[in-house]
Design a protein around this motif. Structure first.
Motif, PDB file in Angstrom:
ATOM      1  N   SER A  11       0.803  -1.228   0.000  1.00 37.27           N
ATOM      2  CA  SER A  11       0.000   0.000   0.000  1.00 37.27           C
ATOM      3  C   SER A  11       0.832   1.272   0.000  1.00 37.27           C
ATOM      4  O   SER A  11       0.325   2.347   0.292  1.00 37.27           O
ATOM      5  N   GLY A  12       2.122   1.149  -0.317  1.00 37.15           N
ATOM      6  CA  GLY A  12       2.987   2.328  -0.231  1.00 37.15           C
ATOM      7  C   GLY A  12       3.216   3.010  -1.567  1.00 37.15           C
ATOM      8  O   GLY A  12       2.610   2.664  -2.579  1.00 37.15           O
ATOM      9  N   GLY A  13       4.150   3.984  -1.545  1.00 37.19           N
ATOM     10  CA  GLY A  13       4.533   4.675  -2.775  1.00 37.19           C
ATOM     11  C   GLY A  13       5.236   3.734  -3.742  1.00 37.19           C
ATOM     12  O   GLY A  13       5.081   3.846  -4.962  1.00 37.19           O
ATOM     13  N   ARG A  14       6.030   2.825  -3.184  1.00 36.11           N
ATOM     14  CA  ARG A  14       6.689   1.814  -4.023  1.00 36.11           C
ATOM     15  C   ARG A  14       5.637   1.018  -4.808  1.00 36.11           C
ATOM     16  O   ARG A  14       5.777   0.802  -6.012  1.00 36.11           O
ATOM     17  N   GLU A  15       4.568   0.612  -4.116  1.00 39.74           N
ATOM     18  CA  GLU A  15       3.547  -0.197  -4.784  1.00 39.74           C
ATOM     19  C   GLU A  15       2.777   0.628  -5.818  1.00 39.74           C
ATOM     20  O   GLU A  15       2.379   0.099  -6.859  1.00 39.74           O
ATOM     21  N   HIS A  16       2.575   1.936  -5.542  1.00 40.02           N
ATOM     22  CA  HIS A  16       1.943   2.775  -6.562  1.00 40.02           C
ATOM     23  C   HIS A  16       2.823   2.817  -7.810  1.00 40.02           C
ATOM     24  O   HIS A  16       2.344   2.680  -8.944  1.00 40.02           O
ATOM     25  N   ALA A  17       4.139   2.964  -7.610  1.00 35.59           N
ATOM     26  CA  ALA A  17       5.054   3.024  -8.762  1.00 35.59           C
ATOM     27  C   ALA A  17       5.072   1.686  -9.515  1.00 35.59           C
ATOM     28  O   ALA A  17       5.095   1.660 -10.748  1.00 35.59           O
ATOM     29  N   ILE A  18       5.043   0.581  -8.781  1.00 35.08           N
ATOM     30  CA  ILE A  18       5.020  -0.742  -9.431  1.00 35.08           C
ATOM     31  C   ILE A  18       3.728  -0.901 -10.241  1.00 35.08           C
ATOM     32  O   ILE A  18       3.751  -1.348 -11.394  1.00 35.08           O
ATOM     33  N   ALA A  19       2.605  -0.500  -9.636  1.00 32.69           N
ATOM     34  CA  ALA A  19       1.312  -0.628 -10.329  1.00 32.69           C
ATOM     35  C   ALA A  19       1.303   0.232 -11.595  1.00 32.69           C
ATOM     36  O   ALA A  19       0.843  -0.201 -12.661  1.00 32.69           O
ATOM     37  N   LEU A 301      25.867  -2.908   3.550  1.00 31.67           N
ATOM     38  CA  LEU A 301      25.268  -2.666   4.864  1.00 31.67           C
ATOM     39  C   LEU A 301      24.129  -3.629   5.107  1.00 31.67           C
ATOM     40  O   LEU A 301      23.913  -4.091   6.219  1.00 31.67           O
ATOM     41  N   GLU A 302      23.354  -3.863   4.061  1.00 31.58           N
ATOM     42  CA  GLU A 302      22.193  -4.740   4.251  1.00 31.58           C
ATOM     43  C   GLU A 302      21.666  -5.235   2.916  1.00 31.58           C
ATOM     44  O   GLU A 302      21.861  -4.596   1.877  1.00 31.58           O
ATOM     45  N   TYR A 303      20.990  -6.383   2.984  1.00 32.74           N
ATOM     46  CA  TYR A 303      20.150  -6.845   1.889  1.00 32.74           C
ATOM     47  C   TYR A 303      18.713  -6.532   2.262  1.00 32.74           C
ATOM     48  O   TYR A 303      18.305  -6.751   3.414  1.00 32.74           O
ATOM     49  N   ASN A 304      17.933  -6.046   1.312  1.00 27.75           N
ATOM     50  CA  ASN A 304      16.483  -6.063   1.464  1.00 27.75           C
ATOM     51  C   ASN A 304      15.957  -6.926   0.322  1.00 27.75           C
ATOM     52  O   ASN A 304      16.450  -6.811  -0.799  1.00 27.75           O
ATOM     53  N   VAL A 305      14.964  -7.750   0.594  1.00 27.24           N
ATOM     54  CA  VAL A 305      14.537  -8.711  -0.427  1.00 27.24           C
ATOM     55  C   VAL A 305      13.371  -8.165  -1.249  1.00 27.24           C
ATOM     56  O   VAL A 305      12.466  -8.906  -1.636  1.00 27.24           O
ATOM     57  N   ARG A 306      13.434  -6.866  -1.504  1.00 31.25           N
ATOM     58  CA  ARG A 306      12.327  -6.144  -2.159  1.00 31.25           C
ATOM     59  C   ARG A 306      12.906  -4.904  -2.804  1.00 31.25           C
ATOM     60  O   ARG A 306      14.091  -4.617  -2.633  1.00 31.25           O
ATOM     61  N   LEU A 307      12.086  -4.170  -3.500  1.00 28.35           N
ATOM     62  CA  LEU A 307      12.537  -2.879  -4.019  1.00 28.35           C
ATOM     63  C   LEU A 307      12.538  -1.856  -2.884  1.00 28.35           C
ATOM     64  O   LEU A 307      11.824  -2.013  -1.900  1.00 28.35           O
ATOM     65  N   GLY A 308      13.328  -0.817  -3.028  1.00 31.22           N
ATOM     66  CA  GLY A 308      13.412   0.205  -1.983  1.00 31.22           C
ATOM     67  C   GLY A 308      12.296   1.232  -2.114  1.00 31.22           C
ATOM     68  O   GLY A 308      11.764   1.459  -3.196  1.00 31.22           O
ATOM     69  N   ASP A 309      11.984   1.847  -1.007  1.00 25.74           N
ATOM     70  CA  ASP A 309      11.015   2.936  -0.995  1.00 25.74           C
ATOM     71  C   ASP A 309      11.674   4.094  -0.272  1.00 25.74           C
ATOM     72  O   ASP A 309      12.054   3.923   0.890  1.00 25.74           O
TER      73      ASP A 309
END
Ligand code: AMP
Ligand code: GLY
Length: 455
Positions: A11-19, A301-309
């Motif tokens: 439900s975030g900005g990342r998901e709006h951009a993906i949609a 520094l880190e892995y995230n298993v998703r796209l960044g927001d």
């Protein structure tokens, strides 16, 4: 004509951009967002379906229902880390659904910093030194041995609150006590990493991943990095104030040395790929590398298993390829031969937040967007903490008025030939947006804007 349907979880900005990116594909007829937000509700070809995002079973049921009868090739993209860590991608795949998102085991590379660090060390990935502790006394002893700046990291997912960069033992011990003794993060903080403090500029590299035992056997397993990006985490201009979920992003990062990218490839990306293959993971999704560019080269520094927001809101508008086809290539194991092309120029995407964020803030403020003015500069708005509310008087969208529902409310994303032009357009478009208490940084993308001098 195509009838392919896609579902975006989040439900975030990342998901709006993906949609938005999926909807632009000629292959896609419909994009359903579960649960989506006020922006995805009105994006072309998009609609929202409500579901409890914390209940994996009900999300799986909703996906099965939505995709029944849809064309071959239809798929789901999972946006955030929590459902991935809870095994959503694995459960969807077991239900016969094509899905873009890390399966349960590789999702632990984000959900447990201890597991991530053990993976980095096992495969020789360039990273900060660290020790893992479950006992407060031994953790304090480790901090005292370092006796200087040190980073304390809670092992589990903590929505951005699990990392404390401590200037010295006093602050570090306070963080240790808060995590391990007072349980401020619940079970996420019972185990901690005491980590070497690294200095340098930070960058984010998002990537598409298609690694399975089958692609590995065929020599097609791949991590395909996108253009580089940079988040701006501190609340105020000049990288001052508290850390936030991200106050804006740019892509690509200007003036990056090719040598640094080559070092990233050899010392981090290739070794990570070897690790994913050796662990026999089924990893068809996205991977985010959070990097510190130190004087000894880039360190992970880190892995995230998703796209960044908010990085996604800056990176996806630079795509010169079909995002839906790329998702298909991730799932089908043909990503290694996918033709990635990126537009020239830069994107600047400042974020507007609710007054008071990241502490308490008010919700329900009507959001006013002068769409003609935003479009006139060639910018677009990606919504995050915004929902439709029929009772509001704002005229933000054709489907109904929007009101604020979260801390980070929206990002304005603008493309320019130069970063300066992208910045200028983004900020001009930002002036066409307003809501009570609205706050945004004015320096996203300026030199030094992401580097904090004070610890
Ligand atoms: P993480 O969630 O691991 O990305 O950490 C959040 C932020 O803490 C990062 O974006 C960095 O700004 C900072 N950070 C994390 N690890 C280190 C480190 N080893 N040295 C210095 N800063 C760090
Ligand atoms: N922008 C940092 C993150 O998505 O975790």
């Amino acid at each position: 004509m195509t009838t392919m349907k896609t579902i975006v979880i989040g439900s975030g900005g990342r998901e709006h951009a993906i949609a938005w990116a999926l909807a632009r594909s000629g292959d896609i007829k419909e994009v359903v967002c579960i649960p989506g937000n006020g922006g995805t509700a009105v994006e072309e070809k998009c609609s929202n379906v409500s579901a409890n995002i914390h209940d994996i079973g009900s999300i799986v049921d909703a996906c099965v229902r939505e995709l029944s009868g849809s064309a071959e090739g239809s798929f789901v993209v999972v946006g955030p880390e929590d459902p991935l860590a809870a095994g959503l991608a694995t459960r969807l795949a077991e239900s016969g659904i094509r899905v873009v998102g890390a399966s349960h085991k590789p999702a632990m590379l984000e959900a447990s910093k201890d597991i991530a660090k053990a993976f980095m060390k096992k495969y020789g990935v360039a990273c900060a030194e660290s020790e893992t502790h479950t006992d407060l006394t031994s953790a304090i002893a480790a901090v005292n041995r370092i006796n200087g700046p040190v980073v304390i990291k809670a092992d589990g997912l903590a929505a951005g609150k699990g990392v404390v960069v401590a200037p010295g033992p006093e602050e570090a011990i306070r963080a240790l006590k808060s995590f391990m003794e007072e349980g401020s993060l619940g079970s996420a903080g019972r185990k901690v990493l005491v980590e070497e403090y690294l200095q340098g500029d930070e960058i984010s590299i998002l990537a598409a991943v298609s690694v399975t035992p089958e692609t590995a056997a065929a020599g097609n397993a791949v991590i395909q990095p996108f253009v580089t990006a940079r988040d701006h985490k501190r609340l105020r201009d000049g990288a001052k104030g508290p850390n936030t979920g991200g106050m804006g992003a740019i892509a690509p990062v200007p003036e990056l040395d090719d040598r640094v990218l080559e070092q990233f490839r050899t010392d981090i990306l290739e070794l990570t790929l070897q690790g994913l293959i050796s662990e026999q993971f089924d990893y068809r999704g996205f991977l985010f590398f959070g990097l510190m560019l130190t004087k000894d080269g880039p360190k992970l520094l880190e892995y995230n298993v998703r796209l960044g927001d908010p990085e996604t809101q800056a990176v996806l508008p630079l795509m010169d390829f079909d995002f839906a086809r790329m998702c298909g290539a991730i799932i089908d194991g043909t990503l290694a031969s996918f033709d990635f092309r990126w537009k020239d120029g830069y994107v600047c995407a400042p974020v507007a937040v609710s007054g008071g964020y990241p502490q308490a803030y008010q919700k329900g403020m009507p959001i006013f967007v002068n769409r003609a003015a935003v479009e006139a500069v060639g910018a677009r708005v990606f919504f995050a903490g915004a929902i439709n509310d029929k009772r509001s008087s704002s005229q933000a969208s054709p489907a109904g008025p929007l009101v604020t529902s979260g801390g980070r409310v929206l990002a304005v994303s603008a493309h320019g030939t130069t970063l300066e032009e992208a910045r200028e357009k983004a900020y001009r478009a930002m002036e066409a947006v307003s809501f009570d208490g609205m706050f945004y940084r004015r320096d996203i993308g300026l030199p030094g804007a992401a580097v904090s001098g004070d610890l």
